[in-house]
Scaffold this motif. Sequence first.
Motif, PDB file in Angstrom:
ATOM      1  N   GLY A 120       0.805  -1.225   0.000  1.00 23.58           N
ATOM      2  CA  GLY A 120       0.000   0.000   0.000  1.00 23.58           C
ATOM      3  C   GLY A 120       0.831   1.266   0.000  1.00 23.58           C
ATOM      4  O   GLY A 120       0.276   2.362   0.104  1.00 23.58           O
ATOM      5  N   ALA A 121       2.141   1.130  -0.140  1.00 25.09           N
ATOM      6  CA  ALA A 121       3.027   2.300  -0.171  1.00 25.09           C
ATOM      7  C   ALA A 121       3.128   2.799  -1.617  1.00 25.09           C
ATOM      8  O   ALA A 121       4.189   2.717  -2.253  1.00 25.09           O
ATOM      9  CB  ALA A 121       4.391   1.942   0.390  1.00 25.09           C
ATOM     10  N   LEU A 122       2.013   3.320  -2.136  1.00 26.53           N
ATOM     11  CA  LEU A 122       1.937   3.660  -3.556  1.00 26.53           C
ATOM     12  C   LEU A 122       2.910   4.758  -3.944  1.00 26.53           C
ATOM     13  O   LEU A 122       3.495   4.723  -5.035  1.00 26.53           O
ATOM     14  CB  LEU A 122       0.499   4.077  -3.917  1.00 26.53           C
ATOM     15  N   ASP A 123       3.089   5.744  -3.056  1.00 30.44           N
ATOM     16  CA  ASP A 123       4.009   6.836  -3.376  1.00 30.44           C
ATOM     17  C   ASP A 123       5.452   6.358  -3.455  1.00 30.44           C
ATOM     18  O   ASP A 123       6.285   6.974  -4.129  1.00 30.44           O
ATOM     19  CB  ASP A 123       3.872   7.971  -2.360  1.00 30.44           C
ATOM     20  N   ARG A 124       5.774   5.241  -2.774  1.00 21.68           N
ATOM     21  CA  ARG A 124       7.121   4.659  -2.862  1.00 21.68           C
ATOM     22  C   ARG A 124       7.223   3.701  -4.056  1.00 21.68           C
ATOM     23  O   ARG A 124       8.302   3.533  -4.635  1.00 21.68           O
ATOM     24  CB  ARG A 124       7.464   3.892  -1.578  1.00 21.68           C
ATOM     25  N   ALA A 125       6.123   3.047  -4.413  1.00 22.91           N
ATOM     26  CA  ALA A 125       6.139   2.116  -5.545  1.00 22.91           C
ATOM     27  C   ALA A 125       6.227   2.853  -6.876  1.00 22.91           C
ATOM     28  O   ALA A 125       6.878   2.371  -7.820  1.00 22.91           O
ATOM     29  CB  ALA A 125       4.884   1.243  -5.521  1.00 22.91           C
ATOM     30  N   LEU A 126       5.594   4.025  -6.960  1.00 23.72           N
ATOM     31  CA  LEU A 126       5.512   4.748  -8.233  1.00 23.72           C
ATOM     32  C   LEU A 126       6.874   5.023  -8.864  1.00 23.72           C
ATOM     33  O   LEU A 126       7.070   4.709 -10.055  1.00 23.72           O
ATOM     34  CB  LEU A 126       4.715   6.042  -8.046  1.00 23.72           C
ATOM     35  N   PRO A 127       7.848   5.604  -8.157  1.00 21.59           N
ATOM     36  CA  PRO A 127       9.132   5.876  -8.820  1.00 21.59           C
ATOM     37  C   PRO A 127       9.854   4.614  -9.281  1.00 21.59           C
ATOM     38  O   PRO A 127      10.620   4.657 -10.240  1.00 21.59           O
ATOM     39  CB  PRO A 127       9.941   6.628  -7.755  1.00 21.59           C
ATOM     40  N   ILE A 148      -1.227   3.908 -10.643  1.00 20.15           N
ATOM     41  CA  ILE A 148      -0.878   4.454  -9.326  1.00 20.15           C
ATOM     42  C   ILE A 148      -1.029   5.972  -9.325  1.00 20.15           C
ATOM     43  O   ILE A 148      -1.513   6.560  -8.348  1.00 20.15           O
ATOM     44  CB  ILE A 148       0.551   4.022  -8.932  1.00 20.15           C
ATOM     45  N   GLN A 149      -0.617   6.623 -10.416  1.00 19.79           N
ATOM     46  CA  GLN A 149      -0.822   8.074 -10.525  1.00 19.79           C
ATOM     47  C   GLN A 149      -2.302   8.418 -10.391  1.00 19.79           C
ATOM     48  O   GLN A 149      -2.674   9.372  -9.687  1.00 19.79           O
ATOM     49  CB  GLN A 149      -0.266   8.575 -11.859  1.00 19.79           C
ATOM     50  N   TYR A 150      -3.149   7.629 -11.036  1.00 22.57           N
ATOM     51  CA  TYR A 150      -4.604   7.807 -10.924  1.00 22.57           C
ATOM     52  C   TYR A 150      -5.061   7.586  -9.480  1.00 22.57           C
ATOM     53  O   TYR A 150      -5.850   8.373  -8.936  1.00 22.57           O
ATOM     54  CB  TYR A 150      -5.300   6.840 -11.881  1.00 22.57           C
ATOM     55  N   SER A 151      -4.558   6.533  -8.848  1.00 23.08           N
ATOM     56  CA  SER A 151      -4.955   6.226  -7.469  1.00 23.08           C
ATOM     57  C   SER A 151      -4.538   7.331  -6.505  1.00 23.08           C
ATOM     58  O   SER A 151      -5.219   7.583  -5.505  1.00 23.08           O
ATOM     59  CB  SER A 151      -4.336   4.894  -7.028  1.00 23.08           C
ATOM     60  N   LEU A 152      -3.406   7.981  -6.803  1.00 23.86           N
ATOM     61  CA  LEU A 152      -2.910   9.084  -5.970  1.00 23.86           C
ATOM     62  C   LEU A 152      -3.520  10.427  -6.381  1.00 23.86           C
ATOM     63  O   LEU A 152      -3.130  11.471  -5.853  1.00 23.86           O
ATOM     64  CB  LEU A 152      -1.381   9.167  -6.070  1.00 23.86           C
ATOM     65  N   LYS A 153      -4.462  10.368  -7.347  1.00 28.05           N
ATOM     66  CA  LYS A 153      -5.154  11.573  -7.853  1.00 28.05           C
ATOM     67  C   LYS A 153      -4.203  12.560  -8.532  1.00 28.05           C
ATOM     68  O   LYS A 153      -4.434  13.760  -8.540  1.00 28.05           O
ATOM     69  CB  LYS A 153      -5.955  12.271  -6.741  1.00 28.05           C
TER      70      LYS A 153
END
Length: 235
Positions: A120-127, A148-153
């Motif tokens: 659930g650490a999407l901001d860490r998975a994205l890069p 993930i960008q969509y999920s993070l709005k």
Amino acid sequence: MKRAILLLLLAFSASCLKAQTANDSIPKLDPKTKNALNAIDQFNYQMALRYNDRAMAKTKLYDLIARNPENLRYMEALSSLYFDAGQVASAALVALDILQVNDKNVGALEIAAYSLEQLGALDRALPQYESLYLLTGDNFSLYKSAYIQYSLKRYEEALNSVNMMVKNAKPDDKIGFAVSETETQEVGIKAAALNLKGLIYLDQNSKAEAKAAFTEAIQLEPNFSQAKENLAKAN
């Protein structure tokens, strides 16, 4: 879940701070002794894998890593062992340590990206997914980045990623969507990207654009269940 992510990040920070100190405290061996011990541990590691003794295999890898901190292949094997066992927090930590040394290690990027996403650490998975796409040109990594960008709005970034996929998608690029607990539907990545584009527009209350994207996805993949459901929601 949030507590697990926090603990993961704290553990990673602590490992970065302590790694050098730990390496400095390991006794130096003469090359002949080191090579002999490496050969024994490598043999025992292979035997442990053969007999499905994952715990022993990990122990031997830890010994090899301690003795050969410059050789990333032992850390790569350890990360894969954790990942295959579903221990995604441990897999992520090892993969992130590898990336501290070599940020272009594709295997470590794959494990770090997926494991962090699972946590659930999407901001860490994205890069990690973004780096994977830049290194490999793999549209699946680009799709994961966009989702993930969509999920993070982060809608503008997500639309840019989607438009790149629509432009560069290859006929053989496929992605699976769960249609039940036991069944997966495989569709072309261009249709998947258009479906995601519709979801982005729907989130922004741009229903006309969302309908157009869902409709185009269905035209490409007439049996695309998720796109059909999303089109119904947009009406």
